[in-house]
Scaffold this motif. Structure first.
Motif, PDB file in Angstrom:
ATOM      1  N   ILE A 188      -4.060  13.886  -4.344  1.00 51.56           N
ATOM      2  CA  ILE A 188      -4.043  13.582  -6.176  1.00 51.56           C
ATOM      3  C   ILE A 188      -4.814  14.301  -6.429  1.00 51.56           C
ATOM      4  CG2 ILE A 188      -4.436  12.054  -7.269  1.00 51.56           C
ATOM      5  CD1 ILE A 188      -3.259  10.208  -6.333  1.00 51.56           C
ATOM      6  N   LEU A 189      -4.314  15.122  -7.432  1.00 49.65           N
ATOM      7  CA  LEU A 189      -5.423  16.806  -7.241  1.00 49.65           C
ATOM      8  C   LEU A 189      -5.659  17.339  -6.417  1.00 49.65           C
ATOM      9  CD1 LEU A 189      -7.431  14.874 -10.134  1.00 49.65           C
ATOM     10  CD2 LEU A 189      -5.646  16.347 -10.590  1.00 49.65           C
ATOM     11  N   ASN A 190      -6.452  17.801  -5.680  1.00 49.79           N
ATOM     12  CA  ASN A 190      -7.609  18.709  -4.920  1.00 49.79           C
ATOM     13  C   ASN A 190      -8.069  17.164  -3.222  1.00 49.79           C
ATOM     14  OD1 ASN A 190      -6.547  20.646  -5.698  1.00 49.79           O
ATOM     15  ND2 ASN A 190      -9.064  21.323  -6.490  1.00 49.79           N
ATOM     16  N   SER A 191      -6.852  16.371  -3.839  1.00 50.97           N
ATOM     17  CA  SER A 191      -7.708  14.846  -2.481  1.00 50.97           C
ATOM     18  C   SER A 191      -6.611  14.582  -1.859  1.00 50.97           C
ATOM     19  CB  SER A 191      -7.776  14.267  -3.382  1.00 50.97           C
ATOM     20  OG  SER A 191      -8.136  12.664  -2.167  1.00 50.97           O
ATOM     21  N   VAL A 192      -6.324  14.475  -0.069  1.00 51.01           N
ATOM     22  CA  VAL A 192      -5.591  13.796   0.257  1.00 51.01           C
ATOM     23  C   VAL A 192      -5.485  12.318   0.415  1.00 51.01           C
ATOM     24  CG1 VAL A 192      -4.411  13.472   2.621  1.00 51.01           C
ATOM     25  CG2 VAL A 192      -5.264  16.213   1.665  1.00 51.01           C
ATOM     26  N   ALA A 245       0.875  -0.898   0.700  1.00 51.69           N
ATOM     27  CA  ALA A 245       0.443   0.097   0.485  1.00 51.69           C
ATOM     28  C   ALA A 245       0.560   1.238  -0.324  1.00 51.69           C
ATOM     29  CB  ALA A 245      -1.148  -0.143   0.765  1.00 51.69           C
ATOM     30  N   THR A 246       1.547   1.265   0.827  1.00 48.56           N
ATOM     31  CA  THR A 246       2.851   2.490   0.750  1.00 48.56           C
ATOM     32  C   THR A 246       3.653   3.011  -0.578  1.00 48.56           C
ATOM     33  OG1 THR A 246       2.816   1.983   2.896  1.00 48.56           O
ATOM     34  CG2 THR A 246       4.829   3.429   2.478  1.00 48.56           C
ATOM     35  N   GLU A 247       3.888   1.682  -1.521  1.00 47.92           N
ATOM     36  CA  GLU A 247       4.629   1.642  -3.013  1.00 47.92           C
ATOM     37  C   GLU A 247       4.038   2.580  -3.447  1.00 47.92           C
ATOM     38  OE1 GLU A 247       7.346  -0.388   0.390  1.00 47.92           O
ATOM     39  OE2 GLU A 247       5.165  -0.579  -0.588  1.00 47.92           O
ATOM     40  N   ALA A 248       1.907   2.125  -3.791  1.00 46.87           N
ATOM     41  CA  ALA A 248       1.229   2.097  -4.405  1.00 46.87           C
ATOM     42  C   ALA A 248       1.097   3.673  -4.045  1.00 46.87           C
ATOM     43  CB  ALA A 248      -0.076   1.007  -4.277  1.00 46.87           C
ATOM     44  N   VAL A 249       0.769   4.238  -2.862  1.00 46.97           N
ATOM     45  CA  VAL A 249       0.732   5.229  -2.265  1.00 46.97           C
ATOM     46  C   VAL A 249       1.267   6.108  -3.680  1.00 46.97           C
ATOM     47  CG1 VAL A 249       0.517   7.286  -0.929  1.00 46.97           C
ATOM     48  CG2 VAL A 249      -1.329   4.940  -0.428  1.00 46.97           C
ATOM     49  N   LEU A 250       2.673   6.206  -2.980  1.00 45.44           N
ATOM     50  CA  LEU A 250       3.968   7.133  -2.757  1.00 45.44           C
ATOM     51  C   LEU A 250       4.124   6.954  -4.617  1.00 45.44           C
ATOM     52  CD1 LEU A 250       6.385   6.288  -0.293  1.00 45.44           C
ATOM     53  CD2 LEU A 250       4.768   8.109  -0.748  1.00 45.44           C
ATOM     54  N   SER A 251       4.042   6.077  -5.555  1.00 48.80           N
ATOM     55  CA  SER A 251       3.561   5.852  -7.030  1.00 48.80           C
ATOM     56  C   SER A 251       3.042   6.839  -7.992  1.00 48.80           C
ATOM     57  CB  SER A 251       4.205   4.526  -7.555  1.00 48.80           C
ATOM     58  OG  SER A 251       2.782   3.856  -7.628  1.00 48.80           O
ATOM     59  N   ILE A 252       1.387   6.951  -6.562  1.00 48.60           N
ATOM     60  CA  ILE A 252       0.958   7.625  -7.725  1.00 48.60           C
ATOM     61  C   ILE A 252       0.693   9.455  -7.342  1.00 48.60           C
ATOM     62  CG2 ILE A 252       0.005   5.813  -9.186  1.00 48.60           C
ATOM     63  CD1 ILE A 252      -2.496   6.475  -6.639  1.00 48.60           C
ATOM     64  N   ILE A 253       0.943   9.994  -6.175  1.00 49.21           N
ATOM     65  CA  ILE A 253       0.704  10.989  -5.716  1.00 49.21           C
ATOM     66  C   ILE A 253       1.149  11.992  -6.328  1.00 49.21           C
ATOM     67  CG2 ILE A 253       0.078  10.379  -3.345  1.00 49.21           C
ATOM     68  CD1 ILE A 253       2.917  11.206  -2.318  1.00 49.21           C
ATOM     69  N   ASP A 254       0.452  13.289  -6.382  1.00 43.18           N
ATOM     70  CA  ASP A 254       1.151  14.388  -6.691  1.00 43.18           C
ATOM     71  C   ASP A 254       2.437  14.815  -5.723  1.00 43.18           C
ATOM     72  OD1 ASP A 254      -0.378  14.263  -9.045  1.00 43.18           O
ATOM     73  OD2 ASP A 254      -1.998  15.423  -8.329  1.00 43.18           O
ATOM     74  N   LYS A 255       2.140  15.577  -4.078  1.00 42.23           N
ATOM     75  CA  LYS A 255       2.515  15.785  -3.557  1.00 42.23           C
ATOM     76  C   LYS A 255       2.846  14.552  -3.175  1.00 42.23           C
ATOM     77  CE  LYS A 255       2.652  20.626  -5.165  1.00 42.23           C
ATOM     78  NZ  LYS A 255       2.288  21.757  -4.920  1.00 42.23           N
ATOM     79  N   ARG A 256       3.915  15.090  -1.806  1.00 42.75           N
ATOM     80  CA  ARG A 256       4.239  13.939  -1.086  1.00 42.75           C
ATOM     81  C   ARG A 256       3.635  14.925   0.193  1.00 42.75           C
ATOM     82  NH1 ARG A 256       9.346   9.742   0.696  1.00 42.75           N
ATOM     83  NH2 ARG A 256       7.864   8.800   2.497  1.00 42.75           N
ATOM     84  N   ALA A 257       3.221  14.165   1.389  1.00 43.95           N
ATOM     85  CA  ALA A 257       2.984  15.369   2.609  1.00 43.95           C
ATOM     86  C   ALA A 257       3.659  14.304   4.026  1.00 43.95           C
ATOM     87  CB  ALA A 257       1.500  14.999   2.760  1.00 43.95           C
ATOM     88  N   GLN A 258       4.867  14.866   3.836  1.00 39.70           N
ATOM     89  CA  GLN A 258       5.509  13.894   5.006  1.00 39.70           C
ATOM     90  C   GLN A 258       4.953  14.463   6.710  1.00 39.70           C
ATOM     91  OE1 GLN A 258       9.548  15.208   3.157  1.00 39.70           O
ATOM     92  NE2 GLN A 258       9.977  12.865   2.703  1.00 39.70           N
ATOM     93  N   GLY A 259       5.167  16.003   6.325  1.00 31.85           N
ATOM     94  CA  GLY A 259       4.463  16.680   7.959  1.00 31.85           C
ATOM     95  C   GLY A 259       3.946  15.972   8.567  1.00 31.85           C
TER      96      GLY A 259
END
Length: 161
Positions: A116-120, A76-90
Motif C-alpha cells: 500500500i503506497l510505500n509500505s509492505v 484478515a487475509t480478505e481485508a489485506v487483499l481488498s486494499i493492497i495496491d500490488k500483491r506480493a505472491q512471492g
C-alpha cells in the motif's frame, strides 16, 4: 532502521496474543525494524481495513497478526487483499513454504502480502510458533525493497529540490 507496526486481530479462544506481539517485536528488532505502533482490532471488515490502511501511511511494514484461519471471523487475509495496491505472491509463497516445513498443520491457515503506497503489508497467523516461521524468511527481502524505495524517493527529491 526501518519502521513497523503490528495489528493484532482479536480472536476468541486465543490467550497468547500478548506473548505473540512481544515475540513479533523481538523478531522485527533482530532484523532492524523498530515497532512504531501496535494495536488490537476487532475482526470487523471495515474496522480492520481502516486500521491497515491508516497504519500503512505511517509505517514501512505492517504486520497483521491473526484472523487467517478458516472460521467465519477469520477475515484478515480478505481485508489485506481488498486494499493492497500490488500483491506480493512471492512473499506469500516463501512464508507458507517455510511454515509448512516446520508444521504441516499450517496448511489450514492463510497469509497475504502486498503493498500500500510505500509500505509492505503482511497478514500472518497469530500463533506463537507461526510468527517466526512466517516472518523470518521474508524480512531481509522486504528490507531490500524498502531500500530501493528510499533511494528512488531520494533521487526524486534531489531532482525536484
Amino acid at each position: 532502521m526501518y519502521t513497523a507496526s503490528i495489528l493484532r486481530v482479536l480472536e476468541s479462544g486465543y490467550d497468547e496474543s500478548n506473548y505473540t506481539i512481544e515475540l513479533c517485536k523481538r523478531i522485527l528488532a533482530k532484523f532492524g525494524f523498530e515497532v512504531y505502533t501496535q494495536e488490537s482490532v476487532e475482526p470487523v471488515m471495515s474496522a480492520l481495513k481502516e486500521a491497515i490502511f491508516s497504519t500503512a501511511r505511517d509505517s514501512e511494514l505492517v504486520i497483521v497478526l491473526g484472523g487467517t484461519g478458516l472460521l467465519r471471523e477469520d477475515i484478515a487475509t480478505e481485508a489485506v487483499l481488498s486494499i493492497i495496491d500490488k500483491r506480493a505472491q512471492g512473499l506469500e509463497i516463501s512464508m507458507v513454504h517455510n511454515a509448512l516445513k516446520k508444521n504441516h498443520e499450517f496448511s489450514l491457515y492463510r497469509c497475504a502480502a502486498g503493498t500500500i503506497l510505500n509500505s509492505v503489508v503482511l497478514s500472518v497467523p497469530g500463533q506463537k510458533d507461526a510468527v517466526e516461521w512466517y516472518l523470518e524468511p521474508v524480512l531481509n527481502t522486504i528490507k531490500t525493497l524498502l531500500d530501493k524505495w528510499r533511494r528512488t524517493q531520494y533521487d526524486a527529491d534531489e531532482t525536484h529540490g
